[in-house]
Design an enzyme around this catalytic site. Structure first.
Site: not given
Length: 215
Positions: A161, A141-143
């Site tokens: 995250f 996932g993003h970040d």
């Protein structure tokens, strides 16, 4: 063409060989990988698969090539890091292989010696360290941040995250909820959903399974 030697000659190496074939069919000739051969301490592994290049001998006796880069083709996490670090000390260089069907955000970073399999997804601003295996259809996932020497199994989902340390094994279909932190040297069993922080040197698995019938 970039010459590569694959460490290992079993099933995982055979899969990586297929990734290379798909990759070579999607890029210009000068960007292709030329598999020089395979090294494995058990030649029976090599004999079990119709691999495209010759058997070059054992890992233990192999002299590091200055003309080729290496790809880690052993799935067992107990051996991957030790072998890679030993080869690095001898001057080996490692290639990063990303399957053409993988979706990698332009803002993501993928480190040295990683293999990203088919239909994997790496989201915006994700940071993938060195020598990680991201298997088929997994999602980062993003970040999210992943350290080094992790093995991410097929269809694993690490939500946005997520922070992962080093040398972790994620079984098939395991997942995290957003913002979870996972330390080093952990084993996450197949199907596990991680909802709390995981420290170091832990194994997470289902001790009991419940069957719920709705009538």
């Amino acid at each position: 063409m970039k010459k590569v030697i694959i460490i290992g000659a079993g099933g995982h190496s055979a899969e990586i060989t297929d990734y290379i074939t798909h990759y070579n069919n999607s890029v210009a000739p000068e960007l292709c990988f030329d598999v020089v051969g395979y090294i494995d301490d058990n030649k029976e592994n090599y004999d079990s698969y119709s691999l495209v290049s010759p058997y070059l001998g054992t890992i233990q006796d192999h002299e590091v090539s200055e003309e080729a880069e290496y790809i880690m083709g052993i799935a067992n996490i107990q051996f991957r890091r030790t072998i890679v670090e030993n080869f690095l000390q001898k001057g080996a260089k490692f290639a990063t292989l990303i399957h053409p069907s993988a979706i990698v955000s332009p803002s993501a970073i993928v480190g040295e010696g990683c293999v990203v399999a088919h239909n994997a997804s790496i989201g915006p601003k994700a940071i993938i360290g060195n020598f990680n295996m991201l298997n088929s259809r997994c999602t980062i996932g993003h970040d999210s941040t992943i350290g080094n020497f992790n093995f991410i199994g097929p269809q694993v989902v690490l939500s946005g995250f997520t922070k992962v340390g080093n040398n972790n094994m994620f079984g098939v279909n395991s997942a995290t909820i957003p913002t979870i932190e996972i330390g080093d040297n952990n084993t996450i069993a197949a199907g596990m959903i991680i909802t709390k922080t995981v420290k170091d040197n832990e194994t997470h698995f289902y001790r009991f399974k419940e069957k719920v019938v709705i009538t």
